[in-house]
Design a protein around this motif. Structure first.
Motif, short mmCIF file in Angstrom:
data_model
loop_
_atom_site.label_atom_id
_atom_site.label_comp_id
_atom_site.label_asym_id
_atom_site.label_seq_id
_atom_site.Cartn_x
_atom_site.Cartn_y
_atom_site.Cartn_z
N VAL A 5 0.84 -1.20 0.00
CA VAL A 5 0.00 0.00 0.00
C VAL A 5 0.88 1.25 0.00
CG1 VAL A 5 -1.64 1.36 1.39
CG2 VAL A 5 -2.01 -1.09 1.05
N ILE A 6 1.89 1.27 0.85
CA ILE A 6 2.79 2.43 0.92
C ILE A 6 3.47 2.64 -0.43
CG2 ILE A 6 4.88 3.37 1.99
CD1 ILE A 6 4.10 1.63 4.51
N SER A 7 4.00 1.57 -0.99
CA SER A 7 4.70 1.66 -2.26
C SER A 7 3.77 2.10 -3.40
CB SER A 7 5.35 0.32 -2.59
OG SER A 7 6.14 0.43 -3.74
N ALA A 12 2.69 6.18 -7.09
CA ALA A 12 1.64 6.90 -7.82
C ALA A 12 1.76 8.40 -7.59
CB ALA A 12 0.26 6.40 -7.39
N LEU A 13 1.99 8.79 -6.34
CA LEU A 13 2.10 10.21 -6.02
C LEU A 13 3.30 10.84 -6.74
CD1 LEU A 13 1.07 12.65 -4.46
CD2 LEU A 13 2.43 11.88 -2.49
N PHE A 14 4.43 10.18 -6.72
CA PHE A 14 5.61 10.75 -7.39
C PHE A 14 5.41 10.83 -8.90
CE2 PHE A 14 7.77 9.35 -3.42
CZ PHE A 14 8.12 10.61 -3.00
N LYS A 15 4.75 9.84 -9.47
CA LYS A 15 4.47 9.87 -10.91
C LYS A 15 3.58 11.07 -11.25
CE LYS A 15 2.93 6.98 -14.73
NZ LYS A 15 2.43 5.66 -15.12
N ASP A 28 -8.80 11.07 -5.91
CA ASP A 28 -9.28 10.18 -6.98
C ASP A 28 -8.17 9.88 -7.99
OD1 ASP A 28 -11.85 9.90 -5.96
OD2 ASP A 28 -12.64 11.59 -7.09
N GLU A 29 -7.42 10.91 -8.38
CA GLU A 29 -6.30 10.69 -9.32
C GLU A 29 -5.25 9.77 -8.70
OE1 GLU A 29 -5.69 14.74 -11.85
OE2 GLU A 29 -5.42 14.93 -9.68
N LEU A 30 -4.95 10.00 -7.44
CA LEU A 30 -3.95 9.21 -6.73
C LEU A 30 -4.39 7.74 -6.64
CD1 LEU A 30 -1.32 9.20 -5.12
CD2 LEU A 30 -2.65 9.89 -3.13
N CYS A 31 -5.63 7.53 -6.29
CA CYS A 31 -6.15 6.16 -6.17
C CYS A 31 -6.18 5.46 -7.52
CB CYS A 31 -7.54 6.18 -5.54
SG CYS A 31 -7.49 6.69 -3.80
N GLU A 32 -6.58 6.18 -8.56
CA GLU A 32 -6.60 5.59 -9.90
C GLU A 32 -5.20 5.21 -10.34
OE1 GLU A 32 -7.69 6.82 -14.47
OE2 GLU A 32 -8.85 7.74 -12.86
N GLU A 33 -4.24 6.11 -10.16
CA GLU A 33 -2.86 5.86 -10.57
C GLU A 33 -2.24 4.71 -9.77
OE1 GLU A 33 0.31 6.02 -12.87
OE2 GLU A 33 -1.24 7.55 -13.15
N GLY A 34 -2.57 4.64 -8.48
CA GLY A 34 -2.01 3.60 -7.61
C GLY A 34 -2.74 2.27 -7.69
N ARG A 38 -10.23 4.42 -2.63
CA ARG A 38 -10.32 5.58 -1.74
C ARG A 38 -10.38 5.17 -0.26
NH1 ARG A 38 -12.09 10.62 -3.33
NH2 ARG A 38 -13.44 10.74 -1.51
N ALA A 39 -11.11 4.11 0.02
CA ALA A 39 -11.25 3.68 1.42
C ALA A 39 -9.88 3.33 2.00
CB ALA A 39 -12.20 2.50 1.51
N THR A 40 -9.06 2.66 1.22
CA THR A 40 -7.71 2.30 1.68
C THR A 40 -6.89 3.56 1.93
OG1 THR A 40 -7.81 0.24 0.45
CG2 THR A 40 -5.63 0.98 1.13
N TYR A 41 -7.01 4.53 1.04
CA TYR A 41 -6.29 5.80 1.23
C TYR A 41 -6.70 6.43 2.56
CZ TYR A 41 -4.97 10.67 0.92
OH TYR A 41 -4.45 11.91 1.20
N PHE A 42 -7.98 6.63 2.76
CA PHE A 42 -8.46 7.32 3.96
C PHE A 42 -8.25 6.51 5.24
CE2 PHE A 42 -10.83 9.74 0.71
CZ PHE A 42 -10.36 11.01 1.05
#
Length: 168
Positions: A5-7, A12-15, A28-34, A38-42
């Motif tokens: 999850v961290i990776s 995704a964020l760096f990209k 949403d962009e971050l979750c799509e790229e990764g 969203r639930a995992t992010y939050f």
């Protein structure tokens, strides 16, 4: 939280940061790229800076294990050199973070790394704070100077000018 999850979120964020400022990147962009929801992010992160901090810590702990750094004193030239090797290995990511004004996330990582608070052996002392802020300051100067000095030069500067007589 898993390294996967961290990776995933970190990469995704760096990209996305290569394309636009971190402040403009949506969850949403971050979750799509990764490729993670969203639930995992939050559930795992409060902010994009926390992703950066957690990502750096994860990468450091991998590097620390690989190079057996815990077997060396903080002022040992081997360990100091490895610190600068590690920083240099993340140069592109560090430059993105600094360039977008989010270097506080790097400092947060250093504070956690120096105190070992992420691995349950918290050594929150004046010395650990001094090292976290001091190494961060040295790193920032080096990064802002375009990494003009070599890793070996930086090791020598820290060992001879900073640690000489100050650490036991």
């Amino acid at each position: 939280m898993s390294e996967y999850v961290i990776s995933a979120y970190g990469e995704a964020l760096f990209k996305l940061m290569k394309k636009k400022n971190i402040d403009k990147i949506t969850v949403d962009e971050l979750c799509e790229e990764g490729g993670i929801g969203r639930a995992t992010y939050f559930r795992n992160f409060k902010s994009k800076d926390e992703i950066i901090t957690t990502y750096i810590i994860m990468k450091w702990r991998e590097y620390e294990r690989e190079h057996r750094l815990k077997e060396h004193q903080l002022n040992d030239s081997y360990r100091v050199r490895r610190y600068f090797d590690f920083c240099y290995s993340l140069r592109n990511k560090n430059d993105l973070i600094i360039g977008q004004g989010h270097h506080g996330a790097i400092l947060s990582a250093y504070e956690i790394i120096m105190t070992d608070s992420d691995i349950g052996r918290s050594i929150d002392t004046y010395e650990s704070s001094y090292l976290a802020y001091g190494l961060f300051g040295i790193f920032m100067k080096w990064a802002r100077n375009g990494y003009a000095e070599s890793v070996q030069d930086m090791t020598q500067i820290v060992i001879e000018r900073i640690f000489a007589g100050n650490m036991e």
